[in-house]
Write a protein that holds these residues in place. Sequence first.
Motif, PDB file in Angstrom:
ATOM      1  N   PRO A  37       0.890 -14.572  22.514  1.00  0.00           N
ATOM      2  CA  PRO A  37       1.386 -15.898  22.884  1.00  0.00           C
ATOM      3  C   PRO A  37       2.842 -15.839  23.320  1.00  0.00           C
ATOM      4  CG  PRO A  37       0.157 -16.004  20.831  1.00  0.00           C
ATOM      5  CD  PRO A  37       0.338 -14.549  21.148  1.00  0.00           C
ATOM      6  N   GLN A  38       3.245 -16.777  24.153  1.00  0.00           N
ATOM      7  CA  GLN A  38       4.609 -16.834  24.650  1.00  0.00           C
ATOM      8  C   GLN A  38       5.606 -16.822  23.493  1.00  0.00           C
ATOM      9  OE1 GLN A  38       5.517 -16.743  27.880  1.00  0.00           O
ATOM     10  NE2 GLN A  38       7.682 -16.749  27.316  1.00  0.00           N
ATOM     11  N   GLY A  39       6.567 -15.885  23.569  1.00  0.00           N
ATOM     12  CA  GLY A  39       7.627 -15.829  22.582  1.00  0.00           C
ATOM     13  C   GLY A  39       7.331 -14.964  21.371  1.00  0.00           C
ATOM     14  N   LEU A  40       6.079 -14.480  21.220  1.00  0.00           N
ATOM     15  CA  LEU A  40       5.731 -13.650  20.065  1.00  0.00           C
ATOM     16  C   LEU A  40       5.973 -12.184  20.386  1.00  0.00           C
ATOM     17  CD1 LEU A  40       4.514 -13.614  17.179  1.00  0.00           C
ATOM     18  CD2 LEU A  40       2.285 -13.223  18.252  1.00  0.00           C
ATOM     19  N   LEU A  41       6.769 -11.526  19.558  1.00  0.00           N
ATOM     20  CA  LEU A  41       7.060 -10.106  19.728  1.00  0.00           C
ATOM     21  C   LEU A  41       5.908  -9.315  19.105  1.00  0.00           C
ATOM     22  CD1 LEU A  41      10.853 -10.167  18.806  1.00  0.00           C
ATOM     23  CD2 LEU A  41       9.835 -10.085  21.092  1.00  0.00           C
ATOM     24  N   ASP A  42       4.977  -8.921  19.953  1.00  0.00           N
ATOM     25  CA  ASP A  42       3.755  -8.277  19.496  1.00  0.00           C
ATOM     26  C   ASP A  42       3.279  -7.308  20.566  1.00  0.00           C
ATOM     27  OD1 ASP A  42       1.416  -7.870  17.885  1.00  0.00           O
ATOM     28  OD2 ASP A  42       0.310  -9.245  19.196  1.00  0.00           O
ATOM     29  N   PRO A  43       3.138  -6.016  20.235  1.00  0.00           N
ATOM     30  CA  PRO A  43       3.183  -5.408  18.909  1.00  0.00           C
ATOM     31  C   PRO A  43       4.600  -5.069  18.450  1.00  0.00           C
ATOM     32  CG  PRO A  43       2.609  -3.759  20.524  1.00  0.00           C
ATOM     33  CD  PRO A  43       2.705  -5.055  21.269  1.00  0.00           C
ATOM     34  N   GLN A  44       4.667  -4.569  17.208  1.00  0.00           N
ATOM     35  CA  GLN A  44       5.906  -4.078  16.622  1.00  0.00           C
ATOM     36  C   GLN A  44       5.631  -2.735  15.946  1.00  0.00           C
ATOM     37  OE1 GLN A  44       7.698  -6.997  13.984  1.00  0.00           O
ATOM     38  NE2 GLN A  44       7.194  -8.687  15.370  1.00  0.00           N
ATOM     39  N   LEU A  45       6.634  -1.868  15.947  1.00  0.00           N
ATOM     40  CA  LEU A  45       6.556  -0.602  15.219  1.00  0.00           C
ATOM     41  C   LEU A  45       7.596  -0.658  14.106  1.00  0.00           C
ATOM     42  CD1 LEU A  45       5.281   2.230  15.040  1.00  0.00           C
ATOM     43  CD2 LEU A  45       7.195   3.072  16.418  1.00  0.00           C
ATOM     44  N   VAL A  46       7.125  -0.649  12.871  1.00  0.00           N
ATOM     45  CA  VAL A  46       7.994  -0.823  11.709  1.00  0.00           C
ATOM     46  C   VAL A  46       8.110   0.513  10.988  1.00  0.00           C
ATOM     47  CG1 VAL A  46       8.423  -2.183   9.635  1.00  0.00           C
ATOM     48  CG2 VAL A  46       7.125  -3.176  11.535  1.00  0.00           C
ATOM     49  N   LEU A  47       9.333   0.962  10.759  1.00  0.00           N
ATOM     50  CA  LEU A  47       9.591   2.256  10.124  1.00  0.00           C
ATOM     51  C   LEU A  47      10.295   2.035   8.791  1.00  0.00           C
ATOM     52  CD1 LEU A  47       9.627   5.391  10.268  1.00  0.00           C
ATOM     53  CD2 LEU A  47      11.861   5.186  11.402  1.00  0.00           C
ATOM     54  N   ALA A 100       0.826  -1.202   0.000  1.00  0.00           N
ATOM     55  CA  ALA A 100       0.000   0.000   0.000  1.00  0.00           C
ATOM     56  C   ALA A 100       0.861   1.253   0.000  1.00  0.00           C
ATOM     57  CB  ALA A 100      -0.928  -0.009   1.216  1.00  0.00           C
ATOM     58  N   ALA A 101       1.949   1.261   0.760  1.00  0.00           N
ATOM     59  CA  ALA A 101       2.828   2.434   0.804  1.00  0.00           C
ATOM     60  C   ALA A 101       3.494   2.667  -0.554  1.00  0.00           C
ATOM     61  CB  ALA A 101       3.881   2.264   1.895  1.00  0.00           C
ATOM     62  N   ARG A 102       3.992   1.606  -1.177  1.00  0.00           N
ATOM     63  CA  ARG A 102       4.619   1.739  -2.501  1.00  0.00           C
ATOM     64  C   ARG A 102       3.627   2.303  -3.506  1.00  0.00           C
ATOM     65  NH1 ARG A 102       5.328  -2.527  -5.075  1.00  0.00           N
ATOM     66  NH2 ARG A 102       7.030  -1.801  -6.413  1.00  0.00           N
ATOM     67  N   TRP A 103       2.398   1.792  -3.457  1.00  0.00           N
ATOM     68  CA  TRP A 103       1.363   2.207  -4.413  1.00  0.00           C
ATOM     69  C   TRP A 103       0.873   3.626  -4.139  1.00  0.00           C
ATOM     70  CZ3 TRP A 103      -4.201   2.147  -3.241  1.00  0.00           C
ATOM     71  CH2 TRP A 103      -5.000   2.384  -4.365  1.00  0.00           C
ATOM     72  N   LEU A 104       0.576   3.942  -2.879  1.00  0.00           N
ATOM     73  CA  LEU A 104       0.065   5.274  -2.550  1.00  0.00           C
ATOM     74  C   LEU A 104       1.079   6.371  -2.875  1.00  0.00           C
ATOM     75  CD1 LEU A 104      -1.657   4.575   0.893  1.00  0.00           C
ATOM     76  CD2 LEU A 104      -2.817   5.229  -1.226  1.00  0.00           C
ATOM     77  N   ALA A 147      10.210  10.114   1.832  1.00  0.00           N
ATOM     78  CA  ALA A 147       9.102  10.013   2.786  1.00  0.00           C
ATOM     79  C   ALA A 147       9.414   8.961   3.842  1.00  0.00           C
ATOM     80  CB  ALA A 147       7.811   9.658   2.056  1.00  0.00           C
ATOM     81  N   LEU A 148       8.667   9.004   4.947  1.00  0.00           N
ATOM     82  CA  LEU A 148       8.757   8.004   6.003  1.00  0.00           C
ATOM     83  C   LEU A 148       7.395   7.341   6.167  1.00  0.00           C
ATOM     84  CD1 LEU A 148      10.791   9.867   8.791  1.00  0.00           C
ATOM     85  CD2 LEU A 148      11.628   8.135   7.188  1.00  0.00           C
ATOM     86  N   VAL A 149       7.412   6.042   6.444  1.00  0.00           N
ATOM     87  CA  VAL A 149       6.190   5.267   6.655  1.00  0.00           C
ATOM     88  C   VAL A 149       6.340   4.487   7.948  1.00  0.00           C
ATOM     89  CG1 VAL A 149       4.663   3.475   5.742  1.00  0.00           C
ATOM     90  CG2 VAL A 149       5.901   4.993   4.157  1.00  0.00           C
ATOM     91  N   ASP A 150       5.437   4.714   8.912  1.00  0.00           N
ATOM     92  CA  ASP A 150       5.477   3.913  10.136  1.00  0.00           C
ATOM     93  C   ASP A 150       4.226   3.052  10.214  1.00  0.00           C
ATOM     94  OD1 ASP A 150       3.411   5.278  12.095  1.00  0.00           O
ATOM     95  OD2 ASP A 150       4.589   6.929  11.267  1.00  0.00           O
ATOM     96  N   VAL A 151       4.413   1.830  10.706  1.00  0.00           N
ATOM     97  CA  VAL A 151       3.318   0.860  10.806  1.00  0.00           C
ATOM     98  C   VAL A 151       3.281   0.288  12.219  1.00  0.00           C
ATOM     99  CG1 VAL A 151       2.279  -1.250   9.896  1.00  0.00           C
ATOM    100  CG2 VAL A 151       3.667   0.209   8.385  1.00  0.00           C
ATOM    101  N   GLU A 152       2.181   0.497  12.915  1.00  0.00           N
ATOM    102  CA  GLU A 152       1.934  -0.206  14.173  1.00  0.00           C
ATOM    103  C   GLU A 152       1.266  -1.534  13.824  1.00  0.00           C
ATOM    104  OE1 GLU A 152      -1.506  -0.828  17.094  1.00  0.00           O
ATOM    105  OE2 GLU A 152      -1.076   1.327  17.027  1.00  0.00           O
TER     106      GLU A 152
END
Length: 342
Positions: A205-215, A181-185, A222-227
Amino acid sequence: MAELLGVAVLGAGHMGADHIRRLDQVVSGARVAAVADPDLDRAKEAVAGLDGVTVHADPLAALDAPGVEAVLIASPGPAHEEPLLAAFSRGLPVLCEKPMVPDSTGALRVVEAEARLGRRLAQIGFMRRYDAEYQRLKSLLDGGGLGRPLMLHCTHRNVSSPPGFTSAMVINSSVSHEIDAARWLLGQELTAVTVLRPQPSSGAPQGLLDPQLVLFETDGGALVDVEAFVNCGFGYQVRCEAVCERGSARIGEDHTMLVTSAGAARAEVPQDYLVRFADAYDREVQSWVDATRQGRVTGPSAWDGYASSVVAEAGVRALESGGRTTVGLAPRPDLYAGDVSR
């Protein structure tokens, strides 16, 4: 071509069964001609009541079934490469759910195989490009009235993750939608990625890194951040805000029903992507059927599928290393010139 486009659907799970229903009940101009799934009972259940459908355990057998003129791939991502290449060899148009091929090496093989044909056969299932809100945002940004886009703020929340969901899948399964979506927009390529990780939610769940903030960084500055929060517990939410030089625009806030009764108001929150994006899936498949019947291929290309896989792999490396990771794309074949801004 027959009066109705005969489609082989590969995969009869959650997504595949929904596409079978869509082709049978919603989309015009097509019919389900064959279905393939390793679980034959599941495949038979998905096509119960449909006439003239053959059922197969082997996806390649479904491609060769009587009446098949096109292929819809809805099996798990690791199973996509073989039927994609097989469809190319048979000259069959394909709508392939994302990820096209999860690993970038395999995705590049698909790109190169299609490029050797000299014509497109594959459309990749990034359905957000067919969502009415995303299309309005795309038109607004392309129109230039708000000036140059500076940032995209994105939210991607799921009620819960399925069994076996890994920290890497937060990026290469969930955030892959935001990558495309970011590439297209923006009409820009993503060039670098950094992943930040708060303390995991108690609902993860045990061992799952959640949430994540992806930049993400782009080649247009431009910059795109995703929660990405795949065990939020309360609903399926997808939002995107574009911040530009002369204004901003946000989508995803009011895509719901507000119920007022007994002196109180309650907003319904979708619990599933098939609910939130039902109309987008309908538009996507109808567009694919219409184009295929006219001998054309439109929409997200194999190059878009490859680029998404490369960026997602870089994101997983950034998650594991904790550092900024650059994205390196192979040279783009002439067949896909201009795809990022389509």
